[in-house]
Write an enzyme that holds these catalytic residues in place. Structure first.
Site, PDB file in Angstrom:
ATOM      1  N   GLY A  79      76.064 -56.394  14.863  1.00  0.00           N
ATOM      2  CA  GLY A  79      75.166 -55.316  15.249  1.00  0.00           C
ATOM      3  C   GLY A  79      74.851 -55.318  16.735  1.00  0.00           C
ATOM      4  O   GLY A  79      74.016 -54.548  17.205  1.00  0.00           O
ATOM      5  N   GLU A 122      86.638 -45.608  31.743  1.00  0.00           N
ATOM      6  CA  GLU A 122      87.616 -46.575  31.246  1.00  0.00           C
ATOM      7  C   GLU A 122      87.809 -47.661  32.304  1.00  0.00           C
ATOM      8  O   GLU A 122      88.083 -47.364  33.466  1.00  0.00           O
ATOM      9  CB  GLU A 122      88.951 -45.889  30.956  1.00  0.00           C
ATOM     10  CG  GLU A 122      88.868 -44.745  29.954  1.00  0.00           C
ATOM     11  CD  GLU A 122      88.531 -45.167  28.534  1.00  0.00           C
ATOM     12  OE1 GLU A 122      88.704 -46.359  28.194  1.00  0.00           O
ATOM     13  OE2 GLU A 122      88.086 -44.299  27.763  1.00  0.00           O
ATOM     14  N   LYS A 173      83.937 -39.241  21.603  1.00  0.00           N
ATOM     15  CA  LYS A 173      83.180 -38.104  21.056  1.00  0.00           C
ATOM     16  C   LYS A 173      81.793 -38.543  20.590  1.00  0.00           C
ATOM     17  O   LYS A 173      80.808 -37.843  20.813  1.00  0.00           O
ATOM     18  CB  LYS A 173      83.951 -37.456  19.911  1.00  0.00           C
ATOM     19  CG  LYS A 173      85.145 -36.646  20.372  1.00  0.00           C
ATOM     20  CD  LYS A 173      85.907 -36.060  19.205  1.00  0.00           C
ATOM     21  CE  LYS A 173      87.123 -35.304  19.714  1.00  0.00           C
ATOM     22  NZ  LYS A 173      87.989 -34.869  18.615  1.00  0.00           N
ATOM     23  N   GLY A 197      78.096 -62.307  17.125  1.00  0.00           N
ATOM     24  CA  GLY A 197      79.381 -62.505  16.479  1.00  0.00           C
ATOM     25  C   GLY A 197      79.979 -61.172  16.073  1.00  0.00           C
ATOM     26  O   GLY A 197      79.402 -60.104  16.302  1.00  0.00           O
ATOM     27  N   ALA A 198      81.136 -61.233  15.449  1.00  0.00           N
ATOM     28  CA  ALA A 198      81.808 -60.021  14.975  1.00  0.00           C
ATOM     29  C   ALA A 198      80.920 -59.316  13.959  1.00  0.00           C
ATOM     30  O   ALA A 198      80.339 -59.953  13.079  1.00  0.00           O
ATOM     31  CB  ALA A 198      83.148 -60.387  14.343  1.00  0.00           C
ATOM     32  N   HIS A 250      85.462 -42.720  19.467  1.00  0.00           N
ATOM     33  CA  HIS A 250      84.295 -43.320  20.114  1.00  0.00           C
ATOM     34  C   HIS A 250      83.824 -42.490  21.303  1.00  0.00           C
ATOM     35  O   HIS A 250      82.622 -42.380  21.547  1.00  0.00           O
ATOM     36  CB  HIS A 250      84.598 -44.750  20.544  1.00  0.00           C
ATOM     37  CG  HIS A 250      84.664 -45.699  19.403  1.00  0.00           C
ATOM     38  ND1 HIS A 250      85.329 -46.898  19.467  1.00  0.00           N
ATOM     39  CD2 HIS A 250      84.161 -45.637  18.146  1.00  0.00           C
ATOM     40  CE1 HIS A 250      85.224 -47.528  18.316  1.00  0.00           C
ATOM     41  NE2 HIS A 250      84.521 -46.778  17.494  1.00  0.00           N
TER      42      HIS A 250
END
Length: 173
Positions: free
Chosen positions: A12, A61, A50, A8-9, A48
């Site tokens: 982890g 991407e 970096k 879920g959101a 993110h």
């Protein structure tokens, strides 16, 4: 090895998937599915990027058309995440539209053929018990179709709850 990491959101799941990648040797690819819509998104992507570079990830991407991704060498790829990719493919005018699930599954097969290890992060769907309608239901059904098909093919399926991995298939490495 194919691994599906669900959660879920803020469960982890992303951190856990990344920890699995960091145990591997060879090239590491981070397949980023977020679309950049504005300056705030661009700043988040740069932050993110970096963070991942310090962990020796090469960022690729891929907000659309996963099947077009060509990795420069075999290694380990982490796809973050199927939820973004499904939304992009469904709703972006350049996306696959109603064929989103099929296009994503084709892309995952293509990636799997290019990798030693492919780890895919996705969101849990339909575990909240809510009744959805319209486009939300269409999105959730497409994502569920991809999750189910990839889980069937995967060597390991793990759900992360409050940072704790629970394996449904395979074993922790």
């Amino acid at each position: 090895m194919l691994t599906l990491v669900l959660g879920g959101a803020a469960s982890g799941k992303s951190e856990y998937a990344e920890s699995l990648v960091l145990k591997t040797t060879g090239p590491r690819y981070y397949l980023a599915t977020m679309q950049v819509w504005d300056a705030e998104c661009a700043a988040r992507v740069e932050k993110h990027r970096k963070m991942r570079a310090a962990k020796q990830f090469e960022t690729v991407e891929c907000p659309l058309h996963l099947g077009n991704v060509s990795l420069p060498a075999r290694g380990t790829a982490l796809l973050e995440d199927l939820g973004n990719l499904a939304a992009n493919e469904l709703y972006d005018p350049a996306g696959a539209g109603e064929n989103a699930a099929k296009a994503i599954l084709h892309g995952l097969e293509s990636l799997a053929a290019q990798c030693e290890n492919l780890l895919v992060v996705s969101n849990e769907v339909f575990s909240g018990g809510a009744d959805y309608a319209g486009d939300t239901d269409r999105y959730l059904l497409a994502l569920a179709q991809v999750n189910n098909a990839f889980a069937a093919r995967a060597d390991a399926v793990v759900r992360v709850v409050c940072g704790i991995p629970v394996y449904y298939k395979g074993v922790e490495k």
